[in-house]
Design a protein around this motif. Structure first.
Motif, PDB file in Angstrom:
ATOM      1  N   ARG A  70       0.830  10.195 -10.153  1.00  0.00           N
ATOM      2  CA  ARG A  70      -0.293  10.533  -9.273  1.00  0.00           C
ATOM      3  C   ARG A  70      -1.473   9.576  -9.455  1.00  0.00           C
ATOM      4  O   ARG A  70      -2.061   9.112  -8.477  1.00  0.00           O
ATOM      5  N   ALA A  71      -1.827   9.270 -10.684  1.00  0.00           N
ATOM      6  CA  ALA A  71      -2.970   8.381 -10.935  1.00  0.00           C
ATOM      7  C   ALA A  71      -2.714   6.985 -10.374  1.00  0.00           C
ATOM      8  O   ALA A  71      -3.623   6.343  -9.848  1.00  0.00           O
ATOM      9  N   GLU A  72      -1.471   6.512 -10.490  1.00  0.00           N
ATOM     10  CA  GLU A  72      -1.130   5.195  -9.943  1.00  0.00           C
ATOM     11  C   GLU A  72      -1.231   5.210  -8.422  1.00  0.00           C
ATOM     12  O   GLU A  72      -1.753   4.270  -7.819  1.00  0.00           O
ATOM     13  N   ARG A  89      -1.212   7.258   2.932  1.00  0.00           N
ATOM     14  CA  ARG A  89      -2.049   6.240   3.582  1.00  0.00           C
ATOM     15  C   ARG A  89      -2.352   6.664   5.026  1.00  0.00           C
ATOM     16  O   ARG A  89      -3.485   6.567   5.484  1.00  0.00           O
ATOM     17  N   PHE A  90      -1.348   7.157   5.727  1.00  0.00           N
ATOM     18  CA  PHE A  90      -1.525   7.650   7.102  1.00  0.00           C
ATOM     19  C   PHE A  90      -2.574   8.765   7.123  1.00  0.00           C
ATOM     20  O   PHE A  90      -3.497   8.762   7.940  1.00  0.00           O
ATOM     21  N   ILE A  91      -2.424   9.741   6.225  1.00  0.00           N
ATOM     22  CA  ILE A  91      -3.345  10.878   6.159  1.00  0.00           C
ATOM     23  C   ILE A  91      -4.766  10.391   5.888  1.00  0.00           C
ATOM     24  O   ILE A  91      -5.716  10.808   6.572  1.00  0.00           O
ATOM     25  N   LEU A  92      -4.920   9.518   4.914  1.00  0.00           N
ATOM     26  CA  LEU A  92      -6.244   9.013   4.558  1.00  0.00           C
ATOM     27  C   LEU A  92      -6.880   8.257   5.717  1.00  0.00           C
ATOM     28  O   LEU A  92      -8.078   8.404   5.989  1.00  0.00           O
ATOM     29  N   ARG A 113      -3.799   2.966  -6.177  1.00  0.00           N
ATOM     30  CA  ARG A 113      -3.321   2.026  -5.148  1.00  0.00           C
ATOM     31  C   ARG A 113      -3.969   2.269  -3.799  1.00  0.00           C
ATOM     32  O   ARG A 113      -4.214   1.339  -3.045  1.00  0.00           O
ATOM     33  N   LEU A 114      -4.211   3.546  -3.495  1.00  0.00           N
ATOM     34  CA  LEU A 114      -4.752   3.875  -2.174  1.00  0.00           C
ATOM     35  C   LEU A 114      -6.257   4.114  -2.195  1.00  0.00           C
ATOM     36  O   LEU A 114      -6.854   4.394  -1.161  1.00  0.00           O
ATOM     37  N   GLY A 115      -6.843   4.023  -3.376  1.00  0.00           N
ATOM     38  CA  GLY A 115      -8.288   4.170  -3.467  1.00  0.00           C
ATOM     39  C   GLY A 115      -8.786   5.572  -3.156  1.00  0.00           C
ATOM     40  O   GLY A 115      -9.829   5.743  -2.552  1.00  0.00           O
ATOM     41  N   CYS A 116      -8.010   6.557  -3.558  1.00  0.00           N
ATOM     42  CA  CYS A 116      -8.442   7.933  -3.339  1.00  0.00           C
ATOM     43  C   CYS A 116      -8.514   8.658  -4.675  1.00  0.00           C
ATOM     44  O   CYS A 116      -8.168   8.124  -5.709  1.00  0.00           O
TER      45      CYS A 116
END
Length: 138
Positions: free
Chosen positions: A12-14, A57-60, A18-21
């Motif tokens: 999860r942390a990785e 990524r889509f959701i964000l 990666r996605l900046g969330c």
């Protein structure tokens, strides 16, 4: 494994990095069903696939455009199956209309606040045109 691998597995942390969330963002989207329950290691660590990364990524991105959680559900096809391009366009047009209405409302608030502030001296006194206006009986 590299993230381009179809079997890439990230903790999860990785994934968040990666996605900046935020980690809590991922937990929340799992909890409300936008992200599926991830696979787990024998020790219980969640492992996210490349598909999970693509979906998150889509959701964000959808959320960054202001789409509601329910709109994202529809775009992902969670509610009624995968939407057609016509369905997506209709949803986007309705959302854009809402955005334009909010922009118009914000412009009106800005104008009104500017008018009120024009009467405010900014002096070190308890008399203030802005607060007086807010208390005013109309």
């Amino acid at each position: 494994m590299g993230i381009t691998s179809p079997r890439a597995e990230l903790k999860r942390a990785e994934l968040a990095g990666r996605l900046g969330c935020n980690l809590e963002t991922i937990r929340y989207y799992e909890k409300i069903g936008l992200l599926p329950e991830p696979a787990r290691t024998a020790s219980g660590h969640r492992l996210y696939s490349n598909g999970d990364q693509v979906r998150l990524r889509f959701i964000l991105r959808a959320r960054s455009l202001g789409f509601s959680v329910e709109d994202v559900r529809s775009l992902l096809g969670i509610n009624d199956g995968r939407p057609s391009c016509a369905d997506v366009k209709a949803l986007a047009e309705a959302h854009r209309g809402d955005i334009r209405k909010r922009i118009a409302d914000l412009r009106q608030m800005d104008r009104r606040l500017g008018e009120i502030m024009a009467g405010c001296t900014g002096a070190e006194t308890p008399d203030c045109a802005l607060t007086d206006n807010l208390f005013e009986d109309r």
